[in-house]
Design a protein around this motif. Structure first.
Motif, mmCIF file in Angstrom:
data_model
loop_
_atom_site.group_PDB
_atom_site.id
_atom_site.type_symbol
_atom_site.label_atom_id
_atom_site.label_comp_id
_atom_site.label_asym_id
_atom_site.label_seq_id
_atom_site.Cartn_x
_atom_site.Cartn_y
_atom_site.Cartn_z
ATOM 1 N N ALA A 182 48.692 33.295 -7.166
ATOM 2 C CA ALA A 182 48.875 34.266 -8.253
ATOM 3 C C ALA A 182 49.744 33.681 -9.358
ATOM 4 O O ALA A 182 49.459 33.845 -10.552
ATOM 5 C CB ALA A 182 49.506 35.548 -7.702
ATOM 6 N N ALA A 183 50.820 32.976 -8.963
ATOM 7 C CA ALA A 183 51.702 32.359 -9.954
ATOM 8 C C ALA A 183 50.964 31.283 -10.733
ATOM 9 O O ALA A 183 51.100 31.164 -11.958
ATOM 10 C CB ALA A 183 52.931 31.773 -9.267
ATOM 11 N N GLU B 193 48.591 32.917 -13.108
ATOM 12 C CA GLU B 193 49.315 33.508 -14.237
ATOM 13 C C GLU B 193 49.641 32.452 -15.295
ATOM 14 O O GLU B 193 49.434 32.664 -16.491
ATOM 15 C CB GLU B 193 50.612 34.152 -13.749
ATOM 16 C CG GLU B 193 51.443 34.754 -14.878
ATOM 17 C CD GLU B 193 52.938 34.705 -14.628
ATOM 18 O OE1 GLU B 193 53.684 35.022 -15.576
ATOM 19 O OE2 GLU B 193 53.359 34.337 -13.525
ATOM 20 N N LEU B 194 50.146 31.302 -14.848
ATOM 21 C CA LEU B 194 50.512 30.245 -15.782
ATOM 22 C C LEU B 194 49.278 29.709 -16.501
ATOM 23 O O LEU B 194 49.306 29.469 -17.712
ATOM 24 C CB LEU B 194 51.220 29.113 -15.044
ATOM 25 C CG LEU B 194 52.562 29.454 -14.390
ATOM 26 C CD1 LEU B 194 53.140 28.225 -13.698
ATOM 27 C CD2 LEU B 194 53.559 29.996 -15.407
ATOM 28 N N THR B 195 48.187 29.526 -15.756
ATOM 29 C CA THR B 195 46.955 29.001 -16.364
ATOM 30 C C THR B 195 46.388 29.971 -17.383
ATOM 31 O O THR B 195 45.992 29.576 -18.490
ATOM 32 C CB THR B 195 45.912 28.713 -15.268
ATOM 33 O OG1 THR B 195 46.458 27.787 -14.325
ATOM 34 C CG2 THR B 195 44.651 28.122 -15.868
ATOM 35 N N GLU B 196 46.341 31.251 -17.021
ATOM 36 C CA GLU B 196 45.812 32.255 -17.941
ATOM 37 C C GLU B 196 46.674 32.367 -19.195
ATOM 38 O O GLU B 196 46.151 32.525 -20.307
ATOM 39 C CB GLU B 196 45.727 33.618 -17.249
ATOM 40 C CG GLU B 196 44.612 33.726 -16.222
ATOM 41 C CD GLU B 196 43.239 33.492 -16.821
ATOM 42 O OE1 GLU B 196 43.012 33.906 -17.989
ATOM 43 O OE2 GLU B 196 42.393 32.893 -16.150
ATOM 44 N N THR C 286 58.250 22.344 -9.505
ATOM 45 C CA THR C 286 57.801 22.706 -10.848
ATOM 46 C C THR C 286 56.296 22.946 -10.859
ATOM 47 O O THR C 286 55.527 22.189 -10.265
ATOM 48 C CB THR C 286 58.140 21.584 -11.852
ATOM 49 O OG1 THR C 286 59.551 21.434 -11.916
ATOM 50 C CG2 THR C 286 57.611 21.920 -13.242
ATOM 51 N N ARG C 287 55.885 24.008 -11.527
ATOM 52 C CA ARG C 287 54.465 24.276 -11.725
ATOM 53 C C ARG C 287 54.125 24.057 -13.198
ATOM 54 O O ARG C 287 54.887 24.454 -14.080
ATOM 55 C CB ARG C 287 54.103 25.711 -11.334
ATOM 56 C CG ARG C 287 54.275 26.061 -9.862
ATOM 57 C CD ARG C 287 53.690 27.439 -9.604
ATOM 58 N NE ARG C 287 53.907 27.903 -8.256
ATOM 59 C CZ ARG C 287 54.933 28.646 -7.879
ATOM 60 N NH1 ARG C 287 55.840 29.001 -8.767
ATOM 61 N NH2 ARG C 287 55.055 29.038 -6.637
ATOM 62 N N ILE C 288 52.963 23.459 -13.451
ATOM 63 C CA ILE C 288 52.514 23.217 -14.817
ATOM 64 C C ILE C 288 51.124 23.830 -14.972
ATOM 65 O O ILE C 288 50.128 23.293 -14.473
ATOM 66 C CB ILE C 288 52.476 21.713 -15.144
ATOM 67 C CG1 ILE C 288 53.851 21.081 -14.923
ATOM 68 C CG2 ILE C 288 52.002 21.496 -16.580
ATOM 69 C CD1 ILE C 288 53.851 19.579 -15.043
ATOM 70 N N GLY C 289 51.058 24.970 -15.646
ATOM 71 C CA GLY C 289 49.775 25.590 -15.938
ATOM 72 C C GLY C 289 49.259 25.055 -17.260
ATOM 73 O O GLY C 289 50.010 24.943 -18.235
#
Length: 345
Positions: free
Chosen positions: A98-99, A102-105, A317-320
């Protein structure tokens, strides 16, 4: 963050139950050995040890029962802990997805917002290039016509606040008129690092075509960040007329891009503590950043193995990211929207 706390708590329960089980096994074994030794000693005592033999037997039975109950307790609790661990892993996986989504969208939405805005700039410059005040000023080449063109550009600029300036140039690259007072007229050349767009615009085959520059700092406008859309101004305003000069509109990238990466992102103050929003050009250079850092530097954190997605780094770290889809006949220049989230899980 809450998912991590839950997982840690379950792990602690599992370790405590296992520790209790090992300690109970040790106590049960010692009790069993003590009971057996007591029975041996009672047997040696003969008639005098018969009473103690009964007690020793009871002690052995009690230690065996204690071990059985402890084993059953450990099995029951560990089964529950295992179920909770699996459920927590499923929950964390769902939260991760979901996270990531969210970042990609968000990255896709933000890059599409600016691309749709810039599509309208392609329509503006091609429409305004047909204005009689502009082709007549270029055709006549006299100060009076140039002054009329200046007034006309100023009027447009007054109502289109997304522009830093609008500039009319002859085929030699000399500025005939501009919307902003103070821009030098009849300059012998454009003092712009991004002025390659001028030659391209002057050579366009049709009034239906346009050129667009990279994002750069305009030497005409105190190094303000701009992106230029330009097309040829043609004789009689006709799409197939002879080229007389060039109309260039300087999109105010500095102001409008910041609106996208800051205001339109819609994050809470707490989210902004760990997040950074970026727009990248086709070469993955930073052309806008929510912290205003790294302008035109290469963005090296993401691999971007697909048109859109979310990458996780070892530090959490997440990178969308998402590549623009373009808008109508505007291809979007291959730009990317990026949201970097450094929140600890």
């Amino acid at each position: 963050m809450r998912g991590a706390v839950l997982k840690t708590t379950i792990d602690q329960i599992s370790r405590r139950v296992d520790s209790f089980g090992r300690m109970n096994d040790k106590v049960a074994m010692q009790s069993h050995i003590l009971a057996v030794n007591s029975m041996i000693e009672a047997a040696r005592a003969g008639q005098h040890g018969r009473g103690f033999s009964v007690v020793a037997a009871e002690m052995k039975q009690l230690s065996d029962q204690t071990k059985d109950h402890a084993d059953q307790f450990r099995q029951d609790v560990m089964a529950i802990v295992t179920q909770a661990t699996e459920a927590t892993s499923d929950l964390l996986g769902a939260l991760d997805r979901a996270a990531a989504d969210e970042l990609t969208e968000k990255a896709q939405t933000l890059v599409q917002l600016i691309v749709r805005n810039l599509f309208e700039r392609t329509a503006d410059v091609r429409w305004w290039a047909t204005d009689a005040a502009f082709w007549q000023a270029l055709e006549a080449g006299d100060p009076a016509r140039a002054a009329e063109a200046h007034l006309r550009l100023g009027t447009i600029h007054r109502y289109y606040t997304v522009y830093t300036d609008l500039v009319l140039l002859d085929l030699e690259g000399r500025i005939v008129a501009s919307a902003v007072d103070g821009v030098p007229r009849m300059a012998t050349s454009l003092p712009d690092e991004g002025s390659g767009w001028f030659g391209q615009a002057a050579r366009l085959a049709s009034g239906h075509d346009y050129v667009v520059s990279d994002v750069y700092r305009s030497g005409l406008h105190q190094d303000r960040r701009v992106i230029v859309y330009a097309t040829a101004v043609r004789e009689g305003g006709a799409a197939e007329g002879r080229a007389l000069g060039v109309l260039a509109v300087y999109f105010d990238w500095e102001k409008e891009a910041r609106t996208i990466v800051r205001d339109e992102a819609g994050f809470s103050p707490a989210q902004w503590e760990t997040r950074r929003v970026l727009l990248l050009d086709k070469d993955r250079r930073i052309i806008a950043a929510s912290d205003d850092a790294g302008f035109l530097e290469a963005f090296a954190e993401g691999q971007f193995s697909a048109a859109r997605g979310c990458e996780a780094r070892p530090d959490g770290t997440r990178i969308g990211y998402a590549r623009t889809l373009g808008y109508q006949d505007y291809d979007g220049l291959g730009w990317y929207g990026v949201v970097v989230d450094r929140a600890a899980r």
